[in-house]
Design an enzyme around this catalytic site. Structure first.
Site, mmCIF file in Angstrom:
data_model
loop_
_atom_site.group_PDB
_atom_site.id
_atom_site.type_symbol
_atom_site.label_atom_id
_atom_site.label_comp_id
_atom_site.label_asym_id
_atom_site.label_seq_id
_atom_site.Cartn_x
_atom_site.Cartn_y
_atom_site.Cartn_z
ATOM 1 N N LYS A 53 0.864 -1.188 0.000
ATOM 2 C CA LYS A 53 0.000 0.000 0.000
ATOM 3 C C LYS A 53 0.901 1.239 0.000
ATOM 4 C CE LYS A 53 -2.930 3.233 1.338
ATOM 5 N NZ LYS A 53 -1.984 4.343 1.158
ATOM 6 N N THR A 87 4.375 8.306 14.029
ATOM 7 C CA THR A 87 4.092 7.615 15.285
ATOM 8 C C THR A 87 2.587 7.583 15.540
ATOM 9 O OG1 THR A 87 6.264 8.167 16.164
ATOM 10 C CG2 THR A 87 4.551 7.696 17.780
ATOM 11 N N GLU A 133 8.153 1.392 11.778
ATOM 12 C CA GLU A 133 9.352 2.229 11.642
ATOM 13 C C GLU A 133 8.820 3.651 11.588
ATOM 14 O OE1 GLU A 133 11.736 4.546 10.812
ATOM 15 O OE2 GLU A 133 11.948 3.840 8.753
ATOM 16 N N CYS A 174 13.084 10.089 8.115
ATOM 17 C CA CYS A 174 12.819 9.710 9.507
ATOM 18 C C CYS A 174 14.101 9.794 10.322
ATOM 19 C CB CYS A 174 12.223 8.322 9.570
ATOM 20 S SG CYS A 174 13.138 7.120 8.637
ATOM 21 N N GLU A 203 8.779 16.354 15.450
ATOM 22 C CA GLU A 203 9.289 15.995 14.122
ATOM 23 C C GLU A 203 8.661 16.919 13.081
ATOM 24 O OE1 GLU A 203 8.113 12.230 12.221
ATOM 25 O OE2 GLU A 203 10.224 11.931 11.780
#
Ligand code: NAP
Ligand code: MG
Length: 496
Positions: free
Chosen positions: A191, A245, A266, A301, A397
């Site tokens: 996906k 997250t 991840e 990331c 982030e």
């Protein structure tokens, strides 16, 4: 190195035909209900193609095809040597189509074509090759048991694996999941992100051409529903995700609500890059720090988004960082000389610009801090703020070319700042003292620690993944196979 000129890439882009359908059970198909969404080129804000938006009926078809393929052993039942042969062919086909795949990646994401070729596509082919070569070398165990017992510990494919992958390195991150999953004998549902579905769709045909049987490699594009349908599906055995997250937590909840499928995450990061006074070369550290946050438009990331600099080298480091940022001036991604491209889409562009505004309120702008080429596409200048550890730009982030530089006095203080984060994906330390480097590396709560470099290690032998809320499990290396296999103990009682 790129072989084509800017004009040649532009000409190729103008001629490119885009496949936008899903790939289910060995064939390209529209979504059952005919729904589509547009994918856009962020470098010029133009739509590229209409993409199938897979819903419940498509997910059901694909899961059933993947399950049937798994059960009849057309792939799972092959000798590892046979799967290896097919996957090596797949890697070769990816290399043969490198220009086309890199072009699709660049048009869909805005990343520089040189990076798409040299990092994304090259890394994808290498990853597929690496797991192909590994799979007929790894065996099980014969544990030491009582004299009247014989036992084996073996790894078996887990079954139907869904991979929900991000837009920052669409093909490469997909390969980190599909290569070990396929090598181990699973059936796959890939996906891609709605921001960058083109390469995943295209390589399905290459997988088929390589000899991966129908039903084993399926691609389900979607935009808002498909991922959750996979996460909730009771016949999906494992879901491997790379992304935020927040979504990682939702996927765990979906697994808990449905069949307790294995979930591998991840997730994000706010990785500290620590430059000590005895750093071997401040200019080199600054160049690496610039690469750590400005490469791939900062959409990484593992971005070194917190740069912690000891006061003795702080002024020199800031001057060098500003100079190194010049190498990341945003430009047309199709120009092989471009060091930084466009931000992936309008949503992410606005998100990054919002963080820059927050930064201007709470910290001191060192350089950048604005959009560029605004009449053309979604470009943002490389940006750095000088700040303290408690600000939002130093804690959250951003996933863009925005760096928070934090001065510190002692190594102990640096470690405390570095570890004071919900994340734990990566970290780096710069010092010429080898013992000190190792002692500090041990104290850093992160899945990867670089010493006197940043973001080195495209090597597949190194596992990649996070501590804390940066996720669980590891991509790359033989450890990745652990995610896509179940461990079986078989015990035979000997009559003696
Ligand atoms: P995201 O929200 O983390 O993930 C979007 C993907 O997750 C889509 O493919 C979506 O598919 C799927 N999804 C959503 N809900 C799901 C669920 N309940 N179960 C399974 N799949 C689900 O990524 P984003 O919106 O593109 O980016 C937001 C932020 O994520 C970024 O700003 C960045 O901070 C972070 N990010 C991190 C990475 C990384 O490498 N760690 C990569 C990209 C982004 P459907 O819509 O089809 O359901
Ligand atoms: Mg796009």
């Amino acid at each position: 190195m790129p072989r084509l000129t800017h004009q040649q890439w532009q000409a190729l882009a103008a001629r490119q035909i885009f496949e936008g359908r899903a790939f289910i059970d060995g064939a390209y198909v529209a979504a059952v209900d005919g729904k589509t969404f547009a994918t856009v080129n962020p470098a010029n804000k133009q739509p590229l193609a209409d993409i199938a938006e897979c819903g419940t009926a498509d997910v059901e078809r694909a899961v059933a095809a993947a399950r049937a393929a798994f059960e009849d052993g057309r792939w799972s039942g092959l000798a590892p040597l046979q799967r290896k042969t097919v996957l090596l062919k797949f890697a070769e086909l990816i290399r043969e189509h490198a220009d086309e795949l890199a072009l699709l990646e660049t048009l869909d994401t805005g990343k520089p074509i040189s990076d798409a070729l040299g990092v994304d596509v090259a890394g994808t082919a290498y990853c597929v090759q690496w797991f192909a070569e590994a799979i007929d070398k790894v065996g099980g165990e014969v544990p030491p048991l009582a004299p009247n017992l014989h036992g084996t510990v073996t790894r078996e494919p887990i079954g139907v694996v869904a991979a929900v992958v991000p837009w920052n390195f669409p093909l490469l991150m997909a390969s980190w999941k599909f290569a070990p999953a396929l090598a181990a004998g699973n059936s796959l549902l890939l996906k891609p992100s709605e921001k960058s579905p083109l390469t995943a769709i295209r390589i399905a045909a290459l997988a088929q051409q390589a000899g991966i049987p129908d039903g084993v490699f399926n691609v389900l594009p979607g935009a808002g529903e498909t991922g959750r349908l996979l996460a909730l599906h009771r016949d999906v055995d494992c879901l491997a995700f790379t992304g935020s997250t927040a979504v990682g937590k939702k996927i765990m909840a979906c697994a808990a609500e449905s069949n307790l499928k294995r979930v591998w995450l991840e997730l994000g990061g706010k990785s500290p890059n620590i430059v000590l006074d005895d750093c071997p070369d401040v200019a080199q550290a600054a160049r690496a720090a610039a690469g750590g946050i400005f490469f791939n438009q900062g959409e990484m990331c593992s971005a070194g988004s917190r740069v912690l600099v000891q006061r003795g080298v702080y002024a020199e480091f800031m001057a060098e960082l500003k100079q190194a940022a010049e190498g990341y001036r945003p430009g047309d991604p199709l120009n092989p000389a471009t060091g930084m491209g466009a931000i992936v889409d309008e949503l992410q562009y606005r998100r990054v610009l919002d963080y820059i505004e927050i930064g201007k309120q709470e910290a001191k702008l060192a350089f950048g801090g604005h959009a560029v080429h605004t009449d053309t596409g979604y470009y943002i200048a490389p940006t750095a703020f000088e700040t303290t550890p408690d600000t939002r730009i130093a804690r959250e982030e951003i996933f863009g070319p925005v760096c928070a530089v934090i001065p510190f006095d002692s190594a102990d203080e640096a470690i405390a700042i570095a570890n004071d984060s919900d994340y734990g994906l990566a970290a780096a330390v710069w010092t010429r003292d080898v013992s000190r480097a190792h002692l500090l590396a041990r104290r850093l709560r992160a899945g990867t620690v670089w010493i006197n470099c940043y973001d080195e290690g495209g090597d597949q032998n190194l596992p990649f993944g996070g501590y804390k809320q940066s996720g669980n499990g590891r991509d790359k290396s033989l450890h990745a196979l652990e995610k896509y296999t179940e461990l079986k103990s078989t015990l035979l009682k000997l009559s003696c």
